[in-house]
Design an enzyme around this catalytic site. Structure first.
Site, mmCIF file in Angstrom:
data_model
loop_
_atom_site.group_PDB
_atom_site.id
_atom_site.type_symbol
_atom_site.label_atom_id
_atom_site.label_comp_id
_atom_site.label_asym_id
_atom_site.label_seq_id
_atom_site.Cartn_x
_atom_site.Cartn_y
_atom_site.Cartn_z
ATOM 1 N N ARG A 145 -6.441 -20.438 7.045
ATOM 2 C CA ARG A 145 -6.755 -21.744 7.317
ATOM 3 C C ARG A 145 -8.003 -22.104 7.142
ATOM 4 N NH1 ARG A 145 -2.991 -24.250 10.527
ATOM 5 N NH2 ARG A 145 -1.664 -23.347 11.767
ATOM 6 N N GLY B 31 -3.365 -6.929 8.039
ATOM 7 C CA GLY B 31 -2.543 -7.262 9.386
ATOM 8 C C GLY B 31 -1.339 -7.695 9.525
ATOM 9 N N GLY C 179 -0.321 -3.718 3.878
ATOM 10 C CA GLY C 179 -0.848 -2.400 3.990
ATOM 11 C C GLY C 179 -0.127 -1.197 4.842
ATOM 12 N N SER C 180 -0.756 -1.179 6.217
ATOM 13 C CA SER C 180 -0.273 -0.126 6.826
ATOM 14 C C SER C 180 1.167 -0.620 7.426
ATOM 15 C CB SER C 180 -1.217 -0.078 7.787
ATOM 16 O OG SER C 180 -2.649 -0.092 7.608
ATOM 17 N N ASP D 104 0.809 -1.103 0.164
ATOM 18 C CA ASP D 104 -0.020 -0.084 0.109
ATOM 19 C C ASP D 104 1.004 1.373 0.038
ATOM 20 O OD1 ASP D 104 -2.220 -1.598 0.367
ATOM 21 O OD2 ASP D 104 -2.871 -0.712 2.123
ATOM 22 N N LYS E 45 -7.860 0.871 -5.134
ATOM 23 C CA LYS E 45 -9.218 0.225 -4.560
ATOM 24 C C LYS E 45 -10.460 0.991 -4.764
ATOM 25 C CE LYS E 45 -6.884 -1.191 -0.171
ATOM 26 N NZ LYS E 45 -6.925 -2.564 -0.242
#
Lengths: 303, 202
Positions: free
Chosen positions: A174, A223, A244-245, A33, A90
């Site tokens: 998973r 995450g 991302g972040s 990102d 996005k």
């Protein structure tokens, strides 16, 4: 010399193979990102296979609140100009006009993303109607297969974006993986039952059962903050990793970006992951999922 | 050459699994090449599709670029698709300022020549040496070959955006390159030609 110059009308753009083929090219890599040209250059220099252009990283969308939308075309143009690797961007779930705009700007991939505020509570975008390929998030196999039925050329775990907490991405990877395995054990009548239960077309359910994998690449997102997180996603079956972040909210983005690229490639080699994890400086702070109200959870957006 | 050669697929980035999958059908021993030590164990190498700038960066970072150049110069057969074609080009247009190639084929390749993803396409292409049936070729942000030296044999071309014929498949001795991705379509004819080259039978 062989030539097809006499038959130029044969060329077909935006076919399923061309879209899924693009997704295949992004495998074994990291997609980062970025919110401006400078970050895009850092990502490219670190060896990202593509960048995701957006106005605010998910951690800031969380902090700022309000409605999160497609980015300003000027900002996307600036990033397309700045780098030569593919550029993704996005759109809100169901917002097909934002998607038309991004396609006209010439972005290489569109993420119909739960990180932005959904624009339609009933329908996702008809992705077959576009030339540009789409990636969509999923928390389980049913969601993944419905998105593929709508034309998605790539699936990614939703995870819980902007938290720096990989637990939801782990759950989604998973879940998708174990449900693919389960489909492989079913006989024909059971596959019809599974299609009904998963609310997905029987043909795609059957294809997944036969292939032992999705018919499109499966990436992970949501995450990932450390090199070990990225390697965890690879070992759980992700063919590439979105960050991302995690990079630009950390102490030393260039170094962390480089380290995550290396850990994604050498995901089966703990010695490499250890080496690149040393002295990376501060990771993004992160949020415990228990501290998030249901309304603050993005993974529940989309269906 | 052994009867069942070991063919590596450069695994720095890209559609590695698809190449391994095609090679597995052709009675060769197919392995991933991640570092210089792996490179020593292979008889030939496939350079896959992917992002050429990333591949080039990682080859330099992991000390693979020089060993690759040495093996190619010493006559190791190699086949590059798309980004892999760029890696095998002696000269590159449209790359990034710091982008290096392995080289080996006396050609000038233009990166992303056919445009961005919305211009990516598939087309039927006649390829010399793999039979009369046209090859169903998938082009993804694909390069084309702008010019070739005297040793390079052109195996196929398609009309570019301006209708001019653009070279998309070449061979120079044991080195082959295509702008498109035979690994994506399940048609193994081009890989089979490469395996025949590796075995000294083509």
């Amino acid at each position: 010399m062989a030539t097809n110059a006499s038959n130029p009308t044969d060329n077909a753009v935006g076919t399923q193979r061309v879209k899924r083929g693009m997704a295949e090219q992004l495998k074994n890599g990291v997609i980062m990102d970025v919110v401006n040209a400078e970050q895009a250059k850092i990502a490219e220099d670190a060896g990202a296979v593509a960048v995701m252009a957006l106005e605010r990283v998910p951690a800031d969308i969380r902090k700022d609140g309000g409605v999160a939308r497609m980015s300003d075309p000027d900002m996307i143009d600036g990033i397309v100009e700045a780098v030569s690797i593919p550029v993704m961007a996005k759109v809100r779930i169901g917002h097909f006009v934002e998607a038309q705009v991004l396609e006209s700007l010439g972005v290489d991939f569109i993420d119909e993303s739960e990180v932005l505020t959904p624009a339609d509570e009933a329908y996702h975008i008809d992705k077959w109607a576009f030339t540009v390929p789409f990636v969509c998030g999923a928390t389980n196999i049913g969601e993944a297969l419905r998105r593929i039925a709508e034309g998605a050329a790539m699936i990614r775990s939703k995870g819980e974006a902007g938290t720096g907490n990989v637990v939801e991405a782990t759950r989604h990877m998973r879940s998708i993986r174990s449900e693919i395995k389960r489909l492989g054990t079913l006989d024909e009548p059971e596959l019809f039952g599974a299609a009904k239960e998963l609310r997905a077309p029987y043909e795609i359910v059957k294809e997944v059962a036969a292939l032992g994998k999705l018919p499109v690449p499966l990436f992970s997102a949501g995450g990932v903050a450390t090199p070990a997180d990225a390697a965890l996603m690879r070992q759980l079956g992700a063919e590439s990793v979105f960050v991302g972040s995690g990079i630009f909210k950390s102490g030393d983005p260039a170094r962390r970006a480089d380290a995550i690229v290396q850990a994604t490639l050498h995901y089966e080699d703990p010695a490499v992951i250890a080496r690149v994890s040393r002295g990376l400086g501060e990771a993004m702070v992160g949020i415990n999922l228990d501290d998030l109200a249901d309304s603050e959870r993005y993974a529940g957006r989309g269906w | 050459m052994t009867a069942r050669p070991t063919i590596g697929v450069l695994a720095l980035q890209g559609d590695v699994a698809e190449h391994l999958h095609v090679l597995d059908r052709l009675d060769v021993h197919a392995v991933k090449v991640l570092g210089p030590d792996h490179l020593d164990t292979v008889d030939a190498l496939v350079l896959p599709g992917g992002e050429s700038t990333t591949m080039s960066k990682l080859a330099l970072r992991y000390g693979l670029m020089e060993p690759l150049r040495k093996r190619v110069a010493a006559g190791m057969p190699a086949y590059g698709t798309c980004a892999g074609m760029i890696m095998l080009a002696d000269h590159l247009l449209g790359g990034t300022a710091d982008q290096e190639t392995v080289g080996g084929i006396d050609m000038t390749v233009r990166r992303n020549a056919f445009g961005r993803q919305t211009e990516s396409f598939e087309a039927a292409v006649d390829i010399e040496g793999v039979g009369a049936e046209p090859f169903d070729a998938v082009f993804i942000r694909a390069p084309w070959v702008e010019s070739v030296g005297p040793e390079v044999r052109v195996l196929g071309s398609v009309p570019g955006p301006d209708e001019a014929g653009r070279i998309v498949a070449v061979r120079q001795g044991g080195l082959m390159a295509t702008s498109f991705h035979p690994e994506l379509t399940g048609d193994a004819r081009i890989h089979r030609l490469f395996v025949d080259i590796v075995k000294g039978q083509a």
